[in-house]
Design an enzyme around this catalytic site. Structure first.
Site, PDB file in Angstrom:
ATOM      1  N   ILE A   1      37.544  42.322  44.200  1.00 44.42           N
ATOM      2  CA  ILE A   1      38.584  43.221  44.696  1.00 44.42           C
ATOM      3  C   ILE A   1      38.391  43.549  46.171  1.00 44.42           C
ATOM      4  CG2 ILE A   1      38.950  44.242  42.426  1.00 44.42           C
ATOM      5  CD1 ILE A   1      37.265  46.639  43.312  1.00 44.42           C
ATOM      6  N   ASP A   2      37.375  42.938  46.814  1.00 41.36           N
ATOM      7  CA  ASP A   2      37.023  43.313  48.184  1.00 41.36           C
ATOM      8  C   ASP A   2      37.884  42.651  49.249  1.00 41.36           C
ATOM      9  OD1 ASP A   2      35.894  40.670  48.302  1.00 41.36           O
ATOM     10  OD2 ASP A   2      34.050  41.465  47.434  1.00 41.36           O
TER      11      ASP A   2
ATOM     12  N   HIS B   1      41.982  40.382  39.520  1.00 46.80           N
ATOM     13  CA  HIS B   1      41.738  41.775  39.143  1.00 46.80           C
ATOM     14  C   HIS B   1      42.246  42.753  40.188  1.00 46.80           C
ATOM     15  CE1 HIS B   1      38.209  40.161  36.503  1.00 46.80           C
ATOM     16  NE2 HIS B   1      39.392  39.979  35.953  1.00 46.80           N
TER      17      HIS B   1
ATOM     18  N   CYS C   1      51.039  55.065  44.541  1.00 47.42           N
ATOM     19  CA  CYS C   1      51.102  56.431  44.050  1.00 47.42           C
ATOM     20  C   CYS C   1      51.530  56.409  42.589  1.00 47.42           C
ATOM     21  CB  CYS C   1      52.094  57.261  44.875  1.00 47.42           C
ATOM     22  SG  CYS C   1      52.370  58.932  44.217  1.00 47.42           S
TER      23      CYS C   1
ATOM     24  N   CYS D   1      55.190  58.722  42.389  1.00 46.29           N
ATOM     25  CA  CYS D   1      56.478  58.207  42.892  1.00 46.29           C
ATOM     26  C   CYS D   1      56.536  56.682  42.936  1.00 46.29           C
ATOM     27  CB  CYS D   1      56.763  58.768  44.283  1.00 46.29           C
ATOM     28  SG  CYS D   1      55.632  58.179  45.569  1.00 46.29           S
TER      29      CYS D   1
ATOM     30  N   CYS E   1      49.301  61.216  47.699  1.00 45.24           N
ATOM     31  CA  CYS E   1      50.477  60.735  48.418  1.00 45.24           C
ATOM     32  C   CYS E   1      51.041  61.835  49.321  1.00 45.24           C
ATOM     33  CB  CYS E   1      51.534  60.277  47.424  1.00 45.24           C
ATOM     34  SG  CYS E   1      52.987  59.527  48.176  1.00 45.24           S
TER      35      CYS E   1
ATOM     36  N   CYS F   1      54.943  64.615  48.243  1.00 46.31           N
ATOM     37  CA  CYS F   1      54.783  64.114  46.881  1.00 46.31           C
ATOM     38  C   CYS F   1      53.526  64.680  46.215  1.00 46.31           C
ATOM     39  CB  CYS F   1      54.737  62.586  46.902  1.00 46.31           C
ATOM     40  SG  CYS F   1      54.373  61.840  45.300  1.00 46.31           S
TER      41      CYS F   1
ATOM     42  N   SER G   1      29.905  34.374  36.019  1.00 49.17           N
ATOM     43  CA  SER G   1      29.457  33.909  34.718  1.00 49.17           C
ATOM     44  C   SER G   1      30.631  33.633  33.792  1.00 49.17           C
ATOM     45  CB  SER G   1      28.530  34.955  34.080  1.00 49.17           C
ATOM     46  OG  SER G   1      29.212  36.187  33.929  1.00 49.17           O
TER      47      SER G   1
ATOM     48  N   ARG H   1      23.799  31.676  40.287  1.00 51.21           N
ATOM     49  CA  ARG H   1      22.351  31.850  40.163  1.00 51.21           C
ATOM     50  C   ARG H   1      21.832  31.311  38.839  1.00 51.21           C
ATOM     51  NH1 ARG H   1      19.720  37.396  41.646  1.00 51.21           N
ATOM     52  NH2 ARG H   1      17.937  35.973  41.685  1.00 51.21           N
TER      53      ARG H   1
END
Length: 480
Positions: free
Chosen positions: A130-131, A148, A156, A159, A180, A271, A310, A334
């Site tokens: 996710i980086d 992912h 938000c 809204c 928000c 909001c 893995s 690894r």
């Protein structure tokens, strides 16, 4: 497989950088990289370990080192659980602030993917990370699919506004839970859009409040009404965009622009909804783009690289059985990878039979991802600096590939572990029905044999299967 043993059917080929050893590497790995033009990469957490981001399951990984008491968690898995996030979002943001764009630099392995792209060899990167470091390293956003989700975007939960993560960077880096700050808005009802506080305020909301129902503002407190749960599910739908194509994006159900100054509105009417990062939490279904991209790439791919994962989380663990078995498969990790029995047993496609006998990967390059990639680049005489600024190798490698030993189809580099995962160490699969969108509670699912990730429960199957591709796709029952 027992600890400190290596499965081998062919015995020891060679040791260190001897000529037979390099020749074997050339035949099994380098020739594939030289000849392939449409490589798919499945990327995992191991790629980012050298960037200071821990993987999940190793001895010094996230699950074994997370300070649960400090973060207020019952177990490590709660960090990526949607219900836990709603109840205590500060836990996630305390952990994730070090991963946000601009706080981490790409590794050599990330830059290697950009080099594959520059050499016109990269078809797509399917990353479980996710980086967003693949794009930071130079891979074009169109070639990256975030299985992912990504921290580069956010939404938000009140809204539904979607926007670039830079809008919440200050709060995240300060360890605060972002909310928000755009102008307050309500959701469309039957084609009309009404702003809170206006004379056109919806009677529906007033009637709901009279009946004691909570409105969508309850998302900020952790209490979910039926209406807010529906909004939450819609808000949680994954969007695999990137910073470029999601910056200042907004839902079809809202108006106004991102970053509106709340001071411009009477009574500071903002909001205030809880902002969810654009990542996929446990139990959420993959966004449709993942399956659609795989379905398109299936006809084009000519080689598969699995790097730093893995393959223990479904449905990405099923990619190997979905792609044509005739293409070369190379693992960079690894330790060895053992697929769940279901995936290993059904790795043949409808059109082809997998001729591999007793093995999954044609070559397993075991070691730290960066060390393996450095060895490959040395053997190929590839240089990262080709068209990529400030991404040179830390030091010249000469003729030393770092390869220490070859046993069967396993190539050992620095950092290699000779312990494989057991099948029971894999995550339990959570399957959602693509008809009713609900979690399938039974242990049997009706799965489309031609789509990557299209599943139906028994209740929806009779009707929805006839509409799916006009009934042309076949389904089969599968245990989960």
């Amino acid at each position: 497989m027992a600890a400190n043993t290596v499965k081998s059917t062919e015995g020891i080929h060679c040791i260190a950088n001897s000529n037979p050893c390099i020749k074997t590497l050339e035949n099994d790995v380098l020739s594939v990289l030289k000849s392939s033009k449409r490589i798919i990469v499945l990327a995992g957490a191991g790629m980012s370990v050298s960037c200071g981001i821990p993987d999940f399951r190793s001895a010094d990984g996230l699950y074994n080192t997370l300070d649960l008491e400090e973060l207020g968690l019952n177990c490590p898995e709660d960090l990526f659980d949607m219900e836990s996030f709603i109840e205590n979002p500060s836990s996630f943001y305390k952990f994730a602030k070090r991963l946000y764009p601009g706080n981490v630099q790409p590794s050599l392995t990330h830059k290697f993917l950009a080099l594959l792209q520059k050499k016109n060899k990269l078809l797509r990167v399917y990353t479980q990370n996710i980086d967003g470091l693949e794009v930071e390293a130079g891979v074009t956003s169109k070639k990256v699919v975030y299985a992912h989700g990504s921290l580069a975007v956010a939404q938000c939960l009140k809204c539904n506004l979607k926007f670039d993560a830079k809008h919440i960077a200050t709060e995240v880096n300060e360890g605060k839970v972002p909310t928000c700050v755009s102008a307050s808005r309500t959701v469309k009802k039957k084609g009309s859009l009404k702003r809170k506080g206006s004379q056109q305020k919806s009677n529906t909301m007033e009637d709901s409040n009279k009946r004691g129902e909570k409105n969508v503002s309850d998302l900020g407190t952790g209490t979910l009404s039926p209406k807010s749960k529906r909004l939450k599910r819609r808000a949680a739908t994954r969007h695999n965009g990137t910073r470029d194509d999601l910056t200042s994006e907004r839902s079809d159900d809202v108006e106004d622009e991102v970053g509106v100054d709340p001071k411009n509105y009477p009574n500071n009417n903002i909001c205030g909804g809880l902002i969810k990062p654009g990542v996929t939490f446990f139990g959420e279904k993959l966004e449709d783009r993942v399956g659609k991209a795989l379905e398109a790439d299936r006809e084009k791919v000519d080689a598969l690289l699995v790097i730093g994962t893995s393959l223990s989380v479904s449905p990405m663990s099923k990619v190997l059985r979905y792609l044509p078995p005739s293409i070369p498969r190379i693992l960079i990790n690894r330790n060895e990878v053992v697929l769940p029995k279901m995936c290993a047993d059904e790795i043949d496609s409808d059109d082809e039979e997998d001729t591999r006998d007793g093995y999954i990967f044609d070559a397993s390059l075991l070691g730290n991802c960066d060390d393996v990639v450095k060895g490959i680049m040395c053997a190929l005489a590839w240089k990262i600096e080709e068209g990529l600024e400030s991404t040179t190798l830390a030091e010249p490698c000469g003729s030393d590939t770092g390869l220490t030993e070859v046993v069967g189809r396993n190539y050992f580099f620095p950092g290699a572990l000779v312990v494989s995962l057991e099948e029971d160490e894999y995550e339990e699969e959570i399957v959602h029905c693509d008809g009713c969108r609900k979690k399938i509670a039974t242990n049997v699912v009706m799965k489309c044999t031609q789509c990557f990730d299209f599943d139906l429960c028994y209740e929806c199957f009779p009707k929805v299967s006839k509409k799916h591709y006009r009934g042309r796709h076949k389904f089969k029952s599968e245990k989960i």
